[in-house]
Design a protein around this motif. Structure first.
Motif, short mmCIF file in Angstrom:
data_model
loop_
_atom_site.label_atom_id
_atom_site.label_comp_id
_atom_site.label_asym_id
_atom_site.label_seq_id
_atom_site.Cartn_x
_atom_site.Cartn_y
_atom_site.Cartn_z
N GLU A 61 0.83 -1.20 0.00
CA GLU A 61 0.00 0.00 0.00
C GLU A 61 0.86 1.25 0.00
O GLU A 61 0.53 2.24 -0.66
N LYS A 62 1.97 1.22 0.73
CA LYS A 62 2.89 2.37 0.72
C LYS A 62 3.47 2.60 -0.67
O LYS A 62 3.80 3.72 -1.03
N LEU A 63 3.57 1.53 -1.46
CA LEU A 63 4.07 1.63 -2.83
C LEU A 63 2.96 1.93 -3.84
O LEU A 63 3.18 1.89 -5.04
N LYS A 64 1.76 2.21 -3.32
CA LYS A 64 0.59 2.53 -4.16
C LYS A 64 0.21 1.36 -5.07
O LYS A 64 -0.13 1.54 -6.24
N LEU A 65 0.25 0.15 -4.52
CA LEU A 65 -0.05 -1.05 -5.30
C LEU A 65 -1.33 -1.75 -4.81
O LEU A 65 -1.47 -2.96 -4.92
N GLU A 66 -2.28 -0.98 -4.31
CA GLU A 66 -3.51 -1.55 -3.78
C GLU A 66 -4.28 -2.36 -4.84
O GLU A 66 -4.80 -3.42 -4.56
N GLU A 67 -4.33 -1.84 -6.07
CA GLU A 67 -5.04 -2.58 -7.13
C GLU A 67 -4.35 -3.92 -7.42
O GLU A 67 -5.01 -4.90 -7.74
N ASP A 68 -3.04 -3.96 -7.32
CA ASP A 68 -2.31 -5.21 -7.51
C ASP A 68 -2.67 -6.22 -6.43
O ASP A 68 -2.82 -7.42 -6.70
N ILE A 69 -2.82 -5.73 -5.21
CA ILE A 69 -3.21 -6.60 -4.10
C ILE A 69 -4.57 -7.20 -4.39
O ILE A 69 -4.76 -8.42 -4.27
N ARG A 70 -5.51 -6.38 -4.78
CA ARG A 70 -6.86 -6.87 -5.08
C ARG A 70 -6.84 -7.89 -6.22
O ARG A 70 -7.52 -8.91 -6.18
#
Length: 92
Positions: A61-70
């Motif tokens: 999330e700190k790397l702005k990868l929330e969509e990747d997580i989903r």
């Protein structure tokens, strides 16, 4: 990750264990398989929320990868589960 326990890999192992056992082609008498399956069962209704406090999710999330997580938490993207048989990958 870095040879340490992480929740998302354990959830995946549990999902895979559950699917293999359901296929009838796999029997597990291993505590780690049972534990991972239990963790997956606890998390499967909302995996994203389940991982809310995991170190890996916070780092991504700190790397702005929330969509990747989903995306990575989306089940059934691959139509098969491969197994190694006679040195070849084959689908179950």
């Amino acid at each position: 990750w870095k040879n340490k326990f992480n929740m998302e890999d354990t959830m995946y192992a549990g999902a895979l264990t559950q699917r293999l056992i359901t296929s009838g082609k796999f029997i597990s008498e291993c505590d780690s398989a049972s534990a991972s399956q239990y963790i997956f069962t606890l998390s499967e209704k909302n995996m994203f929320s389940f991982l809310e406090n995991s170190s890996h999710r916070r780092r991504l999330e700190k790397l702005k990868l929330e969509e990747d997580i989903r995306y990575c938490l989306t089940p059934n993207l691959a139509p098969v589960i491969p197994i190694l048989e006679d040195n070849y990958l084959k689908k179950i």
